[in-house]
Design a protein around this motif. Structure first.
Motif, PDB file in Angstrom:
ATOM      1  N   ALA A   1       0.772  -1.223   0.042  1.00 42.45           N
ATOM      2  CA  ALA A   1       0.155  -0.071   0.115  1.00 42.45           C
ATOM      3  C   ALA A   1       0.806   1.276   0.056  1.00 42.45           C
ATOM      4  CB  ALA A   1      -0.834  -0.056   1.335  1.00 42.45           C
ATOM      5  N   ALA A   2       1.891   1.194   0.858  1.00 40.73           N
ATOM      6  CA  ALA A   2       2.736   2.275   0.951  1.00 40.73           C
ATOM      7  C   ALA A   2       3.539   2.637  -0.479  1.00 40.73           C
ATOM      8  CB  ALA A   2       3.681   2.168   1.979  1.00 40.73           C
ATOM      9  N   ASN A   3       4.070   1.648  -0.955  1.00 43.85           N
ATOM     10  CA  ASN A   3       4.505   1.895  -2.533  1.00 43.85           C
ATOM     11  C   ASN A   3       3.331   2.398  -3.355  1.00 43.85           C
ATOM     12  OD1 ASN A   3       6.776   0.782  -1.494  1.00 43.85           O
ATOM     13  ND2 ASN A   3       6.813  -1.246  -1.944  1.00 43.85           N
ATOM     14  N   ASP A   4       2.058   1.718  -3.412  1.00 39.53           N
ATOM     15  CA  ASP A   4       1.286   2.188  -4.407  1.00 39.53           C
ATOM     16  C   ASP A   4       0.796   3.615  -4.367  1.00 39.53           C
ATOM     17  OD1 ASP A   4       1.527  -0.220  -5.232  1.00 39.53           O
ATOM     18  OD2 ASP A   4      -0.557  -1.104  -4.663  1.00 39.53           O
ATOM     19  N   LEU A   5       0.811   4.220  -3.017  1.00 36.68           N
ATOM     20  CA  LEU A   5       0.296   5.345  -2.898  1.00 36.68           C
ATOM     21  C   LEU A   5       1.492   6.313  -3.510  1.00 36.68           C
ATOM     22  CD1 LEU A   5      -0.597   5.492   1.018  1.00 36.68           C
ATOM     23  CD2 LEU A   5      -2.105   6.066  -0.984  1.00 36.68           C
ATOM     24  N   CYS A   6       2.968   6.157  -3.357  1.00 33.88           N
ATOM     25  CA  CYS A   6       3.674   7.088  -4.040  1.00 33.88           C
ATOM     26  C   CYS A   6       3.600   6.732  -5.563  1.00 33.88           C
ATOM     27  CB  CYS A   6       5.079   6.525  -3.708  1.00 33.88           C
ATOM     28  SG  CYS A   6       5.441   6.751  -1.830  1.00 33.88           S
ATOM     29  N   GLU A   7       3.657   5.529  -5.994  1.00 30.62           N
ATOM     30  CA  GLU A   7       3.364   5.435  -7.444  1.00 30.62           C
ATOM     31  C   GLU A   7       2.281   5.856  -8.284  1.00 30.62           C
ATOM     32  OE1 GLU A   7       3.740   0.939  -8.089  1.00 30.62           O
ATOM     33  OE2 GLU A   7       5.777   0.965  -7.195  1.00 30.62           O
ATOM     34  N   ARG A   8       1.240   5.932  -7.475  1.00 31.10           N
ATOM     35  CA  ARG A   8       0.024   6.513  -7.852  1.00 31.10           C
ATOM     36  C   ARG A   8      -0.280   7.926  -7.391  1.00 31.10           C
ATOM     37  NH1 ARG A   8      -4.385   1.354  -7.544  1.00 31.10           N
ATOM     38  NH2 ARG A   8      -5.566   3.000  -8.260  1.00 31.10           N
TER      39      ARG A   8
ATOM     40  N   PRO B   1      -7.818  29.500   5.241  1.00 28.53           N
ATOM     41  CA  PRO B   1      -6.340  29.154   4.827  1.00 28.53           C
ATOM     42  C   PRO B   1      -6.000  28.081   5.890  1.00 28.53           C
ATOM     43  CG  PRO B   1      -6.531  31.413   4.796  1.00 28.53           C
ATOM     44  CD  PRO B   1      -7.833  31.090   5.454  1.00 28.53           C
ATOM     45  N   GLY B   2      -6.247  27.799   6.960  1.00 30.73           N
ATOM     46  CA  GLY B   2      -5.994  26.863   7.963  1.00 30.73           C
ATOM     47  C   GLY B   2      -6.579  25.508   7.595  1.00 30.73           C
ATOM     48  N   LEU B   3      -7.604  25.517   7.271  1.00 29.88           N
ATOM     49  CA  LEU B   3      -8.549  24.380   6.622  1.00 29.88           C
ATOM     50  C   LEU B   3      -7.794  23.866   5.313  1.00 29.88           C
ATOM     51  CD1 LEU B   3     -11.941  24.881   8.115  1.00 29.88           C
ATOM     52  CD2 LEU B   3     -10.327  23.433   9.022  1.00 29.88           C
ATOM     53  N   LEU B   4      -7.882  24.804   4.445  1.00 33.89           N
ATOM     54  CA  LEU B   4      -7.416  24.480   3.310  1.00 33.89           C
ATOM     55  C   LEU B   4      -5.686  23.757   3.457  1.00 33.89           C
ATOM     56  CD1 LEU B   4      -8.012  27.547   1.074  1.00 33.89           C
ATOM     57  CD2 LEU B   4      -8.901  25.247   0.637  1.00 33.89           C
ATOM     58  N   ASP B   5      -4.952  24.273   4.325  1.00 36.27           N
ATOM     59  CA  ASP B   5      -3.813  23.776   4.544  1.00 36.27           C
ATOM     60  C   ASP B   5      -3.722  22.145   5.093  1.00 36.27           C
ATOM     61  OD1 ASP B   5      -0.775  23.654   4.998  1.00 36.27           O
ATOM     62  OD2 ASP B   5      -1.572  23.235   7.135  1.00 36.27           O
ATOM     63  N   ARG B   6      -4.812  21.949   5.869  1.00 29.25           N
ATOM     64  CA  ARG B   6      -5.096  20.416   6.289  1.00 29.25           C
ATOM     65  C   ARG B   6      -5.537  19.657   5.133  1.00 29.25           C
ATOM     66  NH1 ARG B   6      -8.363  19.948  12.036  1.00 29.25           N
ATOM     67  NH2 ARG B   6      -6.684  21.014  13.350  1.00 29.25           N
ATOM     68  N   LEU B   7      -6.466  20.383   4.193  1.00 28.24           N
ATOM     69  CA  LEU B   7      -6.962  19.599   3.085  1.00 28.24           C
ATOM     70  C   LEU B   7      -5.762  19.464   2.100  1.00 28.24           C
ATOM     71  CD1 LEU B   7      -9.392  18.432   1.725  1.00 28.24           C
ATOM     72  CD2 LEU B   7      -9.784  20.824   0.842  1.00 28.24           C
ATOM     73  N   LYS B   8      -4.788  20.123   1.940  1.00 30.98           N
ATOM     74  CA  LYS B   8      -3.890  20.088   0.703  1.00 30.98           C
ATOM     75  C   LYS B   8      -2.920  18.916   0.878  1.00 30.98           C
ATOM     76  CE  LYS B   8      -0.717  22.876  -1.642  1.00 30.98           C
ATOM     77  NZ  LYS B   8       0.277  24.135  -1.902  1.00 30.98           N
ATOM     78  N   LEU B   9      -2.749  17.987  -0.193  1.00 32.07           N
ATOM     79  CA  LEU B   9      -1.704  17.140  -0.434  1.00 32.07           C
ATOM     80  C   LEU B   9      -0.711  17.644  -1.548  1.00 32.07           C
ATOM     81  CD1 LEU B   9      -3.861  13.915  -0.586  1.00 32.07           C
ATOM     82  CD2 LEU B   9      -2.624  14.634   1.449  1.00 32.07           C
ATOM     83  N   THR B  10       0.574  17.147  -1.196  1.00 29.76           N
ATOM     84  CA  THR B  10       1.594  17.250  -2.096  1.00 29.76           C
ATOM     85  C   THR B  10       2.403  16.033  -2.232  1.00 29.76           C
ATOM     86  OG1 THR B  10       3.049  17.936  -0.420  1.00 29.76           O
ATOM     87  CG2 THR B  10       1.944  19.715  -0.984  1.00 29.76           C
ATOM     88  N   GLY B  11       3.248  16.060  -2.995  1.00 27.18           N
ATOM     89  CA  GLY B  11       3.913  14.686  -3.251  1.00 27.18           C
ATOM     90  C   GLY B  11       4.942  14.405  -2.073  1.00 27.18           C
ATOM     91  N   GLU B  12       5.259  15.558  -1.212  1.00 26.44           N
ATOM     92  CA  GLU B  12       5.988  15.331  -0.080  1.00 26.44           C
ATOM     93  C   GLU B  12       5.050  14.893   0.896  1.00 26.44           C
ATOM     94  OE1 GLU B  12       8.715  17.952   3.398  1.00 26.44           O
ATOM     95  OE2 GLU B  12       7.658  19.074   1.679  1.00 26.44           O
ATOM     96  N   ARG B  13       3.681  15.208   1.122  1.00 27.52           N
ATOM     97  CA  ARG B  13       2.880  14.709   2.138  1.00 27.52           C
ATOM     98  C   ARG B  13       2.401  13.238   1.777  1.00 27.52           C
ATOM     99  NH1 ARG B  13      -0.982  20.143   3.811  1.00 27.52           N
ATOM    100  NH2 ARG B  13       0.839  21.232   4.758  1.00 27.52           N
ATOM    101  N   ILE B  14       2.033  13.001   0.404  1.00 24.60           N
ATOM    102  CA  ILE B  14       1.956  11.510   0.362  1.00 24.60           C
ATOM    103  C   ILE B  14       3.130  10.761   0.615  1.00 24.60           C
ATOM    104  CG2 ILE B  14       1.410   9.953  -1.638  1.00 24.60           C
ATOM    105  CD1 ILE B  14      -0.291  12.435  -2.888  1.00 24.60           C
ATOM    106  N   ALA B  15       4.422  11.268   0.522  1.00 23.46           N
ATOM    107  CA  ALA B  15       5.559  10.433   0.628  1.00 23.46           C
ATOM    108  C   ALA B  15       5.600  10.304   2.153  1.00 23.46           C
ATOM    109  CB  ALA B  15       6.725  11.099   0.361  1.00 23.46           C
TER     110      ALA B  15
END
Length: 403
Positions: A33-40, A62-76
């Motif tokens: 699952a960890a690998n697939d999250l990064c690959e996808r 803005p605070g809630l938007l920050d909680r919602l936001k995903l980035t490549g780093e956050r997925i990693a």
């Protein structure tokens, strides 16, 4: 509601499969699952963009938007959390206690899964993977009810997790998401005691209160965080300013961020300008008591009584000058939420008194409240920060999801 009942039945079927899995089987699925999250990650990020656009259009702060936001780093980071959970010892089946009675009975107390765990949470897509990982490692099936603001992100993440389970010949229904965002569905979910063994709400005070007041399923409360940094008269003021800066600004939207700083009167004139020099670099708004305003100026907004009890989740900080240790501890007792509290001091006895007298899930000396986190505590992730005292308290890792 028939779809909701189907989710419940599926989860009950899955839990009997999960409780029989070996540690190796569970760890393999978590690694996959960890690998697939990064690959996808691209499909997850694309879904997250839709949620962010909807949030902005709906006026999300803005605070809630920050909680919602995903980035490549956050997925990693989310993937790394799953890997850490895989690396942790498997507590299921652990013999916690063994004794024999004079009548010949041999008694073992053994750690077992809770069964089916329901999690109701707001716009925090990282919770989706964290909850799956911890529940799966402990042999629990999980039904997720995320906030409507993160629905596209949650659907994408759950699909990746279910595909990973299927690739490892495990039931996809070990993790399920309630996709219907109707509040009536949430209300029904909280009453499914024939299928769900425990509910864990993660979010603001309104969500937690609603679950506690309306659920028929047992609830583990996770915390609203009105967290304090107390700067003692014998603090290293440079260190205190850096700790406060981290606790308030590193990610103000989370529950372990500081919402109020208490400063001993003996240190206030030196400390407050020093702290403000750092805080203003992030545009932090101060709401202060009269003494704070006398030191820093009239541009510090007067603190309203409600500010002492508010989880701002934003670049806003309440500031109060106190007469000393006793007033600070009394203030925390009156206005804290039992989440995380910190003292900055070079006085060993003041530090020890603070640890002994402050009633909170996590109490710190010379450290930021931001450390109250499953990842930081070495738990791999957390299902939430429990602020109650029965069964679980503080960051909830694997053991807290067992009986």
């Amino acid at each position: 509601m028939s779809e909701l009942l189907e989710l419940g039945k599926n989860a009950c079927d899955a839990k009997y499969v999960l409780q029989k899995l070996t540690t190796e089987e569970k760890n393999k699925a978590l690694q996959t699952a960890a690998n697939d999250l990064c690959e996808r990650q691209e499909e997850i990020l694309a879904a997250n963009v839709l949620d962010l656009e909807n949030g902005k259009n709906n006026g999300m702060n803005p605070g809630l938007l920050d909680r919602l936001k995903l980035t490549g780093e956050r997925i990693a980071q989310i993937a790394e959390g799953l890997r850490q959970i895989a690396a942790l010892p498997d507590c299921i089946g652990e013999t916690m206690e063994h004794f024999e009675r004079p009548n010949g009975l041999k008694i073992d107390k053994v750690r077992v899964p809770l069964g089916v765990i329901g999690i109701i949470y707001e716009a925090r897509p990282n919770v989706t993977a964290d909850a799956f990982g911890l529940c799966f490692k402990t042999g629990n099936a999980v039904i997720l009810k995320g906030g409507s603001d993160a629905i596209h992100s949650n659907i994408a993440i759950v699909k990746v997790l279910q595909d990973a389970l299927e690739a490892c010949s495990m039931p996809r229904t070990a993790v399920q998401l309630i996709e219907d965002t109707d509040r009536a569905v949430t209300a029904q979910f909280m009453k499914m005691k024939e299928y769900v063994d425990v509910l864990i709400p993660r979010g603001g005070a309104g969500l937690i209160r609603s679950v506690v007041e309306n659920a028929r399923v047992p609830v583990i409360q996770t915390g609203v965080g009105v967290c304090h940094i107390y700067v003692h008269e014998r603090a290293d003021l440079d260190m205190a300013a850096r700790i406060l800066y981290n606790a308030k600004t590193s990610r103000p939207s989370v529950c372990n961020a500081a919402e109020c700083v208490l400063v001993d009167r003996a240190a206030a004139r030196d400390f407050l300008p020093l702290a403000w020099e750092l805080l203003q670099t992030k545009g932090v708004e101060l709401r202060g008591c009269p003494e704070t305003r006398a030191i820093l100026g009239d541009w510090v907004k007067p603190a309203a009584e409600a500010d002492w009890d508010t989880e701002f989740g934003d670049y806003i900080l309440a500031v109060k000058v106190v007469s000393g240790f006793d007033e600070a501890v009394d203030f925390i007792a009156a206005h804290g939420t039992g989440h995380s509290e910190a003292i900055v001091t070079a006085d060993y006895f003041a530090a020890q008194r603070f640890l002994d007298e402050v009633d909170a899930a996590a109490v710190y000396v010379n450290a930021s409240t931001r450390f109250t986190d499953g990842f930081e505590f070495g738990l791999g992730a957390e299902i939430g920060i429990s602020t109650q005292k029965m069964h679980a308290r503080g960051p909830m890792g694997l053991e807290e999801l067992t009986s």
